[in-house]
Design an enzyme around this catalytic site. Structure first.
Site, short mmCIF file in Angstrom:
data_model
loop_
_atom_site.label_atom_id
_atom_site.label_comp_id
_atom_site.label_asym_id
_atom_site.label_seq_id
_atom_site.Cartn_x
_atom_site.Cartn_y
_atom_site.Cartn_z
N PRO A 64 33.67 94.52 13.62
CA PRO A 64 34.57 93.76 12.76
C PRO A 64 34.69 92.27 13.02
CG PRO A 64 35.83 95.00 14.37
CD PRO A 64 34.39 95.31 14.63
N HIS A 65 34.25 91.77 14.19
CA HIS A 65 34.49 90.36 14.48
C HIS A 65 33.38 89.79 15.37
CE1 HIS A 65 38.64 91.27 13.29
NE2 HIS A 65 38.64 92.21 14.22
N TYR A 66 32.59 88.88 14.85
CA TYR A 66 31.67 88.08 15.67
C TYR A 66 30.70 88.93 16.49
CZ TYR A 66 35.67 85.04 14.73
OH TYR A 66 36.70 84.39 14.13
N ASN A 67 30.19 89.99 15.91
CA ASN A 67 29.27 90.86 16.64
C ASN A 67 27.83 90.58 16.22
OD1 ASN A 67 31.79 92.95 15.76
ND2 ASN A 67 31.37 92.74 17.94
N GLY B 214 33.41 89.98 19.50
CA GLY B 214 32.48 89.24 20.34
C GLY B 214 31.49 90.09 21.11
#
Length: 202
Positions: free
Chosen positions: A120-123, A139
């Site tokens: 869901p975030h910055y992967n 991350g």
């Protein structure tokens, strides 16, 4: 160890439309070179009532939500009720299941995401397979190329020569990866496993 990392024990194949591909192989990473051809073949069979073909080899479920700022190139299939959020970057060879979240600034390349996967975030997820309800914290990334550029070897009770220079991680069903963790090339995370935040996993 051998049994744990086998496809049939690591992943619930009832939770992906990639089952016909994965069930051919003892180990899930053996499917990585075949993702592109499988997506193209599968895409041609999808119902136009359920999927819209946006461009060549890109099929998106009509129930999916794709933000205008997301970039998607083929071959790619985005499954039903999946959200592809702001500035997501899908570089192709991506088979994303139903009810998934591909979050802001997340990048996918040569991957299979089972149903209900969340990145869901910055992967960054490359040359990897994520099992049912696997979740990567903000991350967290897969590293898919070794520093010495040699072929990736999976280490366990024996060494498994993969023959691949690009191989990220295999996540079993319900795997939880903590924020800002790095999964090094050839990492296997078993079913129901948890990785602490800020981990460097080999």
């Amino acid at each position: 160890m051998k049994q744990i990392i086998q496809t049939k024990h690591l992943l619930n194949l009832n939770e992906t439309c990639a089952a016909p591909l994965l069930e051919q192989f003892e180990y899930p990473w053996q499917a990585l070179p075949h993702i592109s051809d499988f997506i193209i073949s599968l895409g041609k069979t999808l119902s136009p009532d359920e999927y819209e073909q946006k461009e060549e080899h890109v099929w998106i479920a009509r129930s999916a939500t794709v933000f205008p700022s997301a970039y998607i190139t083929g071959p790619t299939i985005i499954g039903p009720n999946t959200a592809v959020r702001h500035c997501a970057f899908i570089r192709g060879n991506a088979l994303v299941g139903a009810n998934c979240v591909v979050g802001n600034s997340t990048e996918l390349k040569n991957v299979i995401l089972f149903n209900h996967v969340q990145v869901p975030h910055y992967n960054y997820v490359g040359d990897s397979i994520l099992g049912y309800k696997a979740h990567m914290g903000a991350g967290a990334v897969t590293s898919n190329v070794k520093g010495d550029k040699k072929n990736v070897v999976v280490h366990g009770e024996a060494d498994y020569e993969t023959g691949r220079k690009k191989f990220g991680a295999m996540l079993g069903d319900f795997a939880e990866i903590g924020c800002n963790s790095v999964l090094n090339p050839g990492t296997i995370i078993g079913r129901d496993s948890q990785v602490y935040p800020l981990s460097c996993v080999r």
